[in-house]
Write a protein that holds these residues in place. Structure first.
Motif, short mmCIF file in Angstrom:
data_model
loop_
_atom_site.label_atom_id
_atom_site.label_comp_id
_atom_site.label_asym_id
_atom_site.label_seq_id
_atom_site.Cartn_x
_atom_site.Cartn_y
_atom_site.Cartn_z
N PRO A 1 -8.24 4.72 -7.78
CA PRO A 1 -10.12 3.99 -8.34
C PRO A 1 -10.32 4.16 -9.09
O PRO A 1 -11.26 3.20 -9.50
N GLY B 1 -8.32 -5.82 -0.14
CA GLY B 1 -8.67 -4.14 -0.87
C GLY B 1 -7.82 -4.16 -2.01
O GLY B 1 -7.59 -3.34 -2.28
N ILE B 2 -8.02 -5.72 -2.90
CA ILE B 2 -7.68 -5.48 -4.32
C ILE B 2 -8.08 -4.65 -5.13
O ILE B 2 -9.38 -4.92 -5.69
N PRO B 3 -7.80 -3.24 -6.01
CA PRO B 3 -9.10 -3.09 -7.04
C PRO B 3 -8.74 -3.43 -8.52
O PRO B 3 -8.26 -4.47 -8.17
N GLN C 1 -15.77 -1.40 -7.14
CA GLN C 1 -14.52 -0.99 -6.48
C GLN C 1 -14.63 -0.44 -5.67
O GLN C 1 -14.14 -1.25 -4.59
N LYS C 2 -15.42 0.32 -5.03
CA LYS C 2 -15.13 0.51 -3.73
C LYS C 2 -16.05 -0.59 -2.43
O LYS C 2 -14.92 -1.04 -1.78
N PHE D 1 -4.52 1.37 -7.59
CA PHE D 1 -4.44 1.33 -5.74
C PHE D 1 -5.01 2.73 -5.25
O PHE D 1 -5.07 2.72 -3.60
N ILE E 1 -13.07 -3.21 -2.81
CA ILE E 1 -11.21 -2.64 -1.89
C ILE E 1 -11.85 -2.13 -0.04
O ILE E 1 -11.04 -3.01 0.69
N GLU E 2 -13.29 -1.91 -0.06
CA GLU E 2 -14.26 -2.52 1.19
C GLU E 2 -14.60 -3.24 2.02
O GLU E 2 -14.34 -3.37 3.33
N LYS F 1 0.64 -1.02 -0.18
CA LYS F 1 -0.43 0.04 0.21
C LYS F 1 0.70 1.38 -0.07
O LYS F 1 0.52 2.91 0.06
#
Length: 783
Positions: A394, A131-133, A121-122, A391, A125-126, A30
């Protein structure tokens, strides 16, 4: 190589984490300050086998969102997909067509598309451990296949421009429209060499020649990638289809390709190599087999050639369900699980469809597949996600999407490309261009006023005012009171019979413009295979569709009552102008003989009607050149221009030559070639210059073409082979010097040991306006 890099970066990572653990609780992957290699290695080291395999899945995306008012949310199907399969990629999320059952009413406009991408995407990630896009891959062979996007001419039409500059502009627009809506990967360009017009997907290709295809492929890739996928509005270009997909036995989509290894290296591989060198980072496999090996399981092509020899550093994606095809179609694997193992071992990184590689985890656990093979594939995918900056960034701005997609400038480009693609084949007694003070024009034919028939396959639903038909274009030049339209007949359905009404309309007119040909327009009555290819089922209503994926032809003649319509119109005695809208070179023997003017506009896209009218009325001097030969009969196939020696002899019934050759196209003006000069600058470097003068009455564009022939070689060579071309504009009376440079690669052959070499001997240099219209010749000698 990747394995060694993995070990080295692990060691670097251990040292770095030991140094910075106290000051930074953040995972290394990250940290945007670290190198991409370190970030990928760190992330890969934290992933479970299931998470790794998930990154290699690319399921169908159009059911992964829900529209509620003006907002978009992840669907329950998407949430289950992420929970159960941990997919790292989606395909065709924004796609809309009868196969997906997404329409103008329930599909995504550009603003909603951007919101959909953001929502997916959200959620990923969440709501996932790491949390890989996601990567969102989109169909984009002649424009993004999404509602509201700009529709350009299909590939064969773009190739008819012979203009790398225009094609690069198209690539830039496609990339901007895809990225502004949240997509990352553009499927295209299609670099299959088309030598059999019976095949259903000729329309998607750049034609029959490796130099033309490779040059335009490079231009498209440069436009799509901006030279660096970290750049704003760049996409990962996916080259289709690897390999020799466009020459199937019998012209049937997906059949085996009967091509020798040397021919692969001489003709079929070079366009892909050029496009990869230009920055393409994704290659799609093809459905066919070569010499008994399915292309989706061909380790020589996908590993030895791509990776070891070409140093390709991107990823390979299967065509949709082509991994299952190893088992179900080719039957070289006894199960889908075995097919998955064969594919990933051969070098296929991504499973398009996502149903085959779910078996990979079990194969690893049972010892049938090494986890290092999976790691290598995942590394390639993750690396490009980091390179693209997903990353850190996104999400996209939905308001920006509404401004960038189908902008005024993009529509203007679509018109310019369509203009440049229109190819004039006959112009007897210089009947064209038409006078704008003409009293009355009859516009006839099934393709004269059919919006979807202008667009080709891989096109989303359109609002009616987005597309200009030929009738629209003509009425923009003349007052509607001077234009009379009758459909006349359908493309295929013989029930439609308005020929009498058409003849009556012609009797009231000075000239008739009849628009015939074919169609790739999908409709909601057509049946589709799970791969999206259309099926030619019989029914009470016959659609116009006679081209597009799955619609292979046994003949190339006009279908339905179109030929009957042409003959009836000719009998009126009025000047007859015939325009073909087509996805493949249809047979034009009758029109060639009896039409006063004959043009092909391929599938010209949303601005095609305006472009055709511009040509007909002289607002644009036609300059399109054929990227594929037009046969006289299916009995000649294959009839491409650069066949190997010996020269073909005539058949009993007809000439062996095509009706119209590769590179051919007329203009309203004339061009004179002169003063050929050849200078040898180095051992294998020749500078070739000549002059071209516009000797006619109109300003216009010419496409000068340079061909060579190796007169005597250790391996049989083509009768002639295009090596260079240039499109340029000349005012009437203007003269220009054109210079081409031939290099070692241009003079080389693939010898008996499968190596590229330049042999001593004589090469014939041929300069002309087409492959069959050589104006200047001279020989050079290699000693």
């Amino acid at each position: 190589m990747i394995r060694r890099l993995y070990i080295l970066t692990i060691m670097q990572l251990v040292c770095m984490q030991g140094f910075s653990r106290a000051s930074s609780p953040q995972f290394a992957y990250k940290d945007s300050n670290l190198s991409i290699d370190i970030r990928v290695t760190d992330l890969l080291s934290r992933m479970t086998l299931e998470e790794k395999v998930g990154q290699l899945l690319c399921p169908l995306g159009w059911d992964m969102y829900e529209i509620r008012g003006n907002e978009v949310f992840p669907s329950d199907k998407f949430k289950q997909l992420i929970k159960n399969k941990k997919a790292g990629m989606l395909w065709a999320t924004y796609r809309a067509d009868p196969w997906t059952k997404k329409t103008l009413a329930n599909g995504l406009n550009p603003e909603l598309a951007a919101k959909a991408g953001n929502a997916l995407q959200k959620y990923v990630i969440e709501n996932t451990r790491l949390g890989i896009p996601m990567f969102l891959a989109e169909e984009a062979p002649h424009g993004h296949m999404a509602i509201g996007a700009t529709v350009f001419p299909t590939g064969i039409g773009m190739a008819a421009t012979w203009s790398p500059d225009l094609i690069k502009e198209v690539g830039q627009v496609i990339a901007e429209e895809v990225r502004s809506q949240g997509g990352h990967i553009s499927y295209g360009p299609v670099l299959d060499l088309s030598r059999d017009p019976r095949w259903s997907r000729v329309e998607e290709t750049f034609g029959e020649d490796p130099i033309l295809s490779g040059t335009l492929g490079v231009a498209m890739v440069e436009g799509l990638t901006k030279g660096d996928i970290s750049q704003k509005n760049s996409t990962i270009a996916t080259l289709k289809h690897f390999l020799a997909y466009a020459v199937p036995e019998g012209g049937q989509n997906g059949n085996q390709a009967l091509v020798g290894v040397r021919e692969l290296h001489e003709s079929f591989l070079p366009p892909f190599k050029k496009a990869i060198d230009a920055g393409a980072l994704s290659v799609m496999t093809s459905y066919n087999s070569i010499d008994g090996i399915p292309c989706t399981a061909n380790s020589y092509l996908l590993s030895q050639l791509l990776r070891n020899e070409w140093k390709f550093r991107g990823f390979v994606v299967s065509d949709l369900y082509s991994i299952e095809g190893i088992h179900e179609s080719h039957r070289t694997a006894s199960s889908v699980s075995e097919a998955a193992t064969q594919a990933i071992s051969a070098g296929v990184d991504i499973d398009l469809g996502g149903d085959a590689y779910v078996n990979v985890c079990q194969a690893v656990r049972e010892g049938r597949l090494s986890e290092s093979v999976v790691d290598t594939a995942v590394y390639r995918v993750l690396r490009l996600k980091f390179e693209m900056g997903l990353f850190e960034n996104p999400y996209v701005d939905p308001e920006l999407a509404t401004k960038k997609v189908r902008s005024k400038e993009n529509i203007e480009l679509a018109r310019r490309v369509a203009q440049a693609s229109v190819t004039l084949l006959e112009n007897k007694h210089s009947i064209l261009p038409l006078r704008k003070d003409i009293n009355r024009v009859a516009v006839i034919g099934p393709n004269a006023d059919n919006r979807y028939n202008m667009l080709g396959d891989y096109t989303a639903p359109q609002e009616s005012d987005n597309v200009r038909t030929v009738l629209d274009g003509i009425t923009s030049k003349l007052h509607s009171s001077r234009v009379e339209y009758v459909r006349g007949c359908a493309i295929r359905d013989t029930i439609v019979d308005e020929i009498k009404q058409a003849v009556e309309a012609v009797s009231r007119s000075e000239v008739v413009i009849v628009v015939v040909g074919g169609s790739s327009a999908r409709d909601f009555k057509t049946t589709y295979k799970e791969t999206g290819a259309a099926m030619t089922t019989k029914g009470s209503i016959i659609s116009d569709m006679e081209c597009g994926e799955g619609f292979d032809r046994a003949t190339l003649s006009l279908l339905g009552r179109q030929q009957e319509l042409l003959k009836a119109l000719k009998k009126t005695g009025k000047p007859l102008i015939v325009v073909y809208i087509e996805g493949r070179p249809l047979e034009k023997n009758w029109a060639s003989e009896y039409a006063d003017a004959l043009l092909t506009a391929y599938y010209p896209g949303q601005e095609g009607g305006n472009a055709i009218a511009d040509v007909l009325f002289g607002d644009y001097n036609p300059s399109g050149r054929l990227p594929i030969s037009v046969p006289r009969s299916v009995g000649q196939i294959p009839v491409y221009y650069n066949k190997k020696l010996p020269q073909c002899h005539n058949y009993v019934e007809m000439s062996a030559a095509p009706l119209y050759p590769f590179g051919y196209g007329l203009s309203y003006t004339t061009f004179e070639y002169s003063d050929l000069q050849i200078t040898q600058n180095a051992s294998y470097c020749f500078e070739i210059s000549f002059k071209v003068k516009n000797t006619g009455k109109y300003d216009g564009e010419e496409v000068a073409q340079l061909y060579i022939r190796d007169e005597y070689a250790s391996i049989v060579q083509p009768m002639k082979q295009l090596k260079r071309f240039e499109r340029f504009y000349l005012e009437k009376g203007e003269e220009k010097q054109i210079t081409f440079v031939l290099t070692e690669d241009d003079l080389s052959i693939v010898n008996q040991n499968m190596r590229r070499v330049v042999e001593t001997g004589t090469f014939k240099i041929m300069i002309g306006a087409s492959s069959d219209d050589i104006r200047l010749t001279e020989c050079i000698c290699m000693e």
